[in-house]
Design an enzyme around this catalytic site. Structure first.
Site, PDB file in Angstrom:
ATOM      1  N   PRO A   9       0.789  -1.219   0.000  1.00 37.87           N
ATOM      2  CA  PRO A   9       0.000   0.000   0.000  1.00 37.87           C
ATOM      3  C   PRO A   9       0.829   1.281   0.000  1.00 37.87           C
ATOM      4  O   PRO A   9       1.863   1.366   0.648  1.00 37.87           O
ATOM      5  CB  PRO A   9      -0.840  -0.103   1.275  1.00 37.87           C
ATOM      6  N   ASN A  10       0.348   2.220  -0.772  1.00 42.14           N
ATOM      7  CA  ASN A  10       0.871   3.585  -0.897  1.00 42.14           C
ATOM      8  C   ASN A  10       2.154   3.687  -1.714  1.00 42.14           C
ATOM      9  O   ASN A  10       2.592   4.795  -2.015  1.00 42.14           O
ATOM     10  CB  ASN A  10       1.078   4.240   0.476  1.00 42.14           C
ATOM     11  N   ARG A  17       4.575  11.001  -2.435  1.00 43.32           N
ATOM     12  CA  ARG A  17       4.203  10.869  -1.028  1.00 43.32           C
ATOM     13  C   ARG A  17       5.435  11.032  -0.144  1.00 43.32           C
ATOM     14  O   ARG A  17       6.395  10.281  -0.256  1.00 43.32           O
ATOM     15  CB  ARG A  17       3.585   9.490  -0.801  1.00 43.32           C
ATOM     16  N   TYR A  22      10.699   9.154   1.636  1.00 42.53           N
ATOM     17  CA  TYR A  22      10.777   8.088   0.632  1.00 42.53           C
ATOM     18  C   TYR A  22      11.526   8.476  -0.640  1.00 42.53           C
ATOM     19  O   TYR A  22      11.708   7.639  -1.518  1.00 42.53           O
ATOM     20  CB  TYR A  22       9.372   7.607   0.275  1.00 42.53           C
ATOM     21  N   ASN A  74       8.234  -5.159  -0.542  1.00 40.58           N
ATOM     22  CA  ASN A  74       8.031  -4.032   0.364  1.00 40.58           C
ATOM     23  C   ASN A  74       6.548  -4.030   0.702  1.00 40.58           C
ATOM     24  O   ASN A  74       5.730  -3.547  -0.067  1.00 40.58           O
ATOM     25  CB  ASN A  74       8.442  -2.707  -0.278  1.00 40.58           C
ATOM     26  N   ALA A  77       2.855  -0.650   5.114  1.00 36.54           N
ATOM     27  CA  ALA A  77       2.299  -0.721   6.470  1.00 36.54           C
ATOM     28  C   ALA A  77       1.817  -2.116   6.842  1.00 36.54           C
ATOM     29  O   ALA A  77       1.700  -2.428   8.033  1.00 36.54           O
ATOM     30  CB  ALA A  77       1.153   0.278   6.606  1.00 36.54           C
ATOM     31  N   GLU A  98      12.481  -8.928   2.523  1.00 33.66           N
ATOM     32  CA  GLU A  98      11.657  -7.777   2.905  1.00 33.66           C
ATOM     33  C   GLU A  98      12.493  -6.507   2.738  1.00 33.66           C
ATOM     34  O   GLU A  98      13.627  -6.443   3.215  1.00 33.66           O
ATOM     35  CB  GLU A  98      11.214  -7.941   4.357  1.00 33.66           C
ATOM     36  N   HIS A 100      12.482  -2.128   2.901  1.00 32.91           N
ATOM     37  CA  HIS A 100      11.855  -0.864   3.294  1.00 32.91           C
ATOM     38  C   HIS A 100      12.767   0.276   2.872  1.00 32.91           C
ATOM     39  O   HIS A 100      13.981   0.216   3.103  1.00 32.91           O
ATOM     40  CB  HIS A 100      11.601  -0.815   4.799  1.00 32.91           C
ATOM     41  N   ARG A 107      11.947   5.277  13.075  1.00 36.65           N
ATOM     42  CA  ARG A 107      10.664   5.960  12.944  1.00 36.65           C
ATOM     43  C   ARG A 107       9.762   5.636  14.131  1.00 36.65           C
ATOM     44  O   ARG A 107      10.233   5.189  15.177  1.00 36.65           O
ATOM     45  CB  ARG A 107      10.044   5.574  11.608  1.00 36.65           C
TER      46      ARG A 107
END
Length: 142
Positions: A9-10, A17, A22, A74, A77, A98, A100, A107
């Site tokens: 998502p996103n 964004r 990012y 990735n 969330a 995985e 990111h 964060r």
């Protein structure tokens, strides 16, 4: 050799964004870079993005059924919330790395836990979009 890059998502909003977090690279640019890198090794990579958890799960199972050699993932969330994605990864023999873009450990505290990391072969975090290339190189050269 055939690989799959999944983005959750996103991530379709990359470059727009929160660029301070990012970066400015778009998803299309990232996918192009991965395809060029794969081609250098006579490999291929298919890139997919979805904001829908069930679609990502279907693609994970499809990857095993079609003989994909590795998945760069990735999950966005969903990393911190999805036991269903964890179970899908655990349920296939395809290795998953995985990835990111940001360093999730620097964060918000809720981003520090990954349900997926224990069933992945590795996790790359905080290297920006280069993390995807590092994951692909791990598969190609490892």
């Amino acid at each position: 050799m055939n690989y799959l890059c999944l983005n959750g998502p996103n991530l379709n909003r990359l470059g727009k964004r929160e660029p301070a977090v990012y970066g400015h690279t778009t998803l299309r640019d990232l996918e192009s870079q991965l395809k060029v890198l794969a081609a250098e090794f006579n490999a291929s990579i298919d890139c997919k993005q979805s904001n829908v958890e069930g679609q990502l799960i279907d693609w994970i199972y499809e990857a095993e059924d079609t003989g994909v050699d590795g998945i760069i993932f990735n999950p966005g969330a969903y990393t911190h919330t999805s036991i269903a994605l964890r179970d899908a990864i655990a349920g296939v023999s395809v290795p998953v790395i995985e990835v990111h873009i940001s360093n999730v450990h620097k964060r918000e505290e809720f981003r520090h836990h990954s349900y997926l990391a224990p069933v992945c072969v590795g996790q790359i975090t905080g290297l920006g979009t280069f993390g995807y290339s590092a994951a692909l190189r791990m598969f190609l050269e490892g």
